[in-house]
Design an enzyme around this catalytic site. Structure first.
Site, PDB file in Angstrom:
ATOM      1  CD  GLU A 119      -4.381  21.963  11.337  1.00 40.04           C
ATOM      2  OE1 GLU A 119      -4.903  22.341  10.591  1.00 40.04           O
ATOM      3  OE2 GLU A 119      -2.965  22.207  11.115  1.00 40.04           O
ATOM      4  CB  CYS A 165      -0.758  24.812   4.947  1.00 40.62           C
ATOM      5  SG  CYS A 165       0.292  25.804   5.267  1.00 40.62           S
ATOM      6  CG  HIS A 171      -2.262  25.008   9.669  1.00 40.96           C
ATOM      7  ND1 HIS A 171      -1.863  23.845   9.387  1.00 40.96           N
ATOM      8  CD2 HIS A 171      -1.424  25.888   9.005  1.00 40.96           C
ATOM      9  CE1 HIS A 171      -0.649  23.851   8.588  1.00 40.96           C
ATOM     10  NE2 HIS A 171      -0.551  25.072   8.466  1.00 40.96           N
TER      11      HIS A 171
HETATM   12  N1  LIG Z   1       2.171  24.238   6.923  1.00 40.68           N
HETATM   13  C1  LIG Z   1       2.665  24.181   5.452  1.00 40.68           C
HETATM   14  O1  LIG Z   1       1.756  23.141   4.937  1.00 40.68           O
HETATM   15  C2  LIG Z   1       3.647  25.206   4.763  1.00 40.68           C
HETATM   16  C3  LIG Z   1       3.433  24.760   3.417  1.00 40.68           C
HETATM   17  C4  LIG Z   1       4.851  25.307   2.695  1.00 40.68           C
HETATM   18  N2  LIG Z   1       5.865  24.448   3.173  1.00 40.68           N
HETATM   19  C5  LIG Z   1       5.251  26.784   3.365  1.00 40.68           C
HETATM   20  O2  LIG Z   1       5.869  27.165   3.692  1.00 40.68           O
HETATM   21  O3  LIG Z   1       4.443  27.709   2.787  1.00 40.68           O
END
Ligand SMILES: NC(=O)CC[C@H](N)C(=O)O
Length: 375
Positions: free
Chosen positions: A354, A268, A352
């Site tokens: 996880e 992410c 994700h």
């Molecule tokens: N869950 C995250 O790592 C989000 C990454 C970043 N803040 C976004 O919005 O896209």
């Protein structure tokens, strides 16, 4: 439960009237929506939600209450919650308190009893935007003005602030909640020393790294590449986190200095930072991807995974040309979901693996990282 009136005001002037729950008062944040059916506690405590008011699109929330084990961060990180119907009677063997009491204790305001379907459709059409939840009786015009003048997510470094201040070691495998809270699975002998950059990480990522044989040292977001390399790790992990990836101070240069020297795995925000380190670009999406039902295609195998996601920024596909291989795409909108630089033994995903909450289709990626480190 109290039934105090509350208002949700969006920056574009749209108003929703409902009832306050959680902490009474006022909160300002980016109003986003999440399509997960359950797992609201993992969502609320995910540090990636710093500065955001989360709308749950599923209509009933709170049915399983709240417990101390399901927290992904050390506290509630979302700044507000919007729900259609709040269950007042939690029913679950692990529940220690109601969602209302949990948010109250956390000092986080919620609004319930609004038409969340209308709100989600509005955000999809007009984009995620700043908003205010208030139960303080201010005029709607004043609330809209407050939302309109609030600072949005673009250009905001929220990761540095939420990162750990001190390095620490993490060696706990995943708890198995179904055989008793706190019990752990048979441990895998730790074989790899991994340094994990904490940009606002979720606890379950660390558990899954341990499950595949990692001894994890979590370090602050500002740790230099030299300090990390001095630890002689087998691999470096780049975690998730809140805010604008392009604003995280020095992160792109640091990761650029690590790439090629040690295997790197990013998730992410970590994926977005890896793209920036390679010379790519990120951009703000209209309303992002948040939920547990996002279809992602692995372009290397043709296989489709149903994934958990939570992001409002994305990596610009065109900016990666000649720098990295796009390995995964989102089947809803074709956006980049994964990249790899095989020569550098580095890969990252926007989604994700996880889960927490969500499907575990992609959990194998932790094993892929272990394999890379094994050489
Ligand atoms: N869950 C995250 O790592 C989000 C990454 C970043 N803040 C976004 O919005 O896209």
């Amino acid at each position: 439960m109290m039934t105090k009136r509350a208002v949700l005001a969006l920056a574009d002037g749209t108003l929703f009237e409902g009832r306050a729950f959680g902490a009474v008062g006022e909160t300002v944040g980016e109003v986003v929506f999440n399509t997960s059916l359950y797992g609201y506690q993992e969502v609320l405590t995910d540090p990636s939600y710093v500065g955001q008011i989360v709308t749950m699109s599923y209509p009933e929330m709170g049915n399983v209450g709240a417990n101390p084990e399901d927290e992904e961060g050390s506290r509630v990180h979302a700044v507000g919650m919007v729900v259609r119907a709040l269950s007042e009677q939690p029913s679950n063997w692990r529940a220690k308190e109601s969602l209302d009491a949990y948010l109250k204790r956390s000092g986080v305001a919620g609004i319930e009893g609004i038409d969340t379907r209308r709100l989600v459709r509005h955000l999809r059409e007009h984009g995620a935007q700043m908003g205010v939840i208030s139960s303080e009786g201010l005029s709607p015009t004043a609330l809209v003005e407050r939302a309109r003048t609030a600072r949005g997510m673009e250009g905001l470094d929220l990761a540095t602030g939420v990162s750990t201040k001190e390095a620490y070691t993490f060696t706990q495998p995943s708890p198995d909640v179904f055989t008793g809270v706190g019990e752990v699975q048979a441990p895998v002998e730790p074989r790899f020393d991994v340094v994990a950059y904490d940009y606002g990480l979720k606890k379950s990522m660390l558990h899954f790294l341990v499950d595949v044989g990692c001894r994890v040292t979590v370090v602050p977001a500002t740790t230099t590449a030299e300090e990390v390399l001095a630890r002689k790790p087998h691999g470096v992990f780049l975690a998730n986190g809140p805010g604008d990836p392009a604003a995280v101070k020095g992160a792109d240069r640091t990761v650029a200095a690590l790439l090629g020297k040690v295997p790197v795995f990013g998730i992410c925000l970590g994926h977005q930072i890896m793209a920036l380190a390679l010379g790519g670009r990120t951009y703000k999406m209209k309303f992002g991807h948040r939920g547990g039902n996002q279809p992602v295609k692995d372009l290397t195998t043709g296989k489709v995974e149903i994934t958990a996601q939570n992001h409002g920024f994305a990596v610009d596909d065109a900016s990666l040309k000649g720098l990295a291989v796009v390995t995964h795409i989102n089947l809803n909108d074709g956006t980049v979901e994964g990249l790899a630089v095989p020569d550098a033994r580095a890969f990252s995903v926007q989604y994700h693996p996880e889960a927490s909450p969500g499907p575990h289709d992609a959990r194998y990626l932790f094993g892929r990282f272990a394999k890379l480190m094994a050489g």
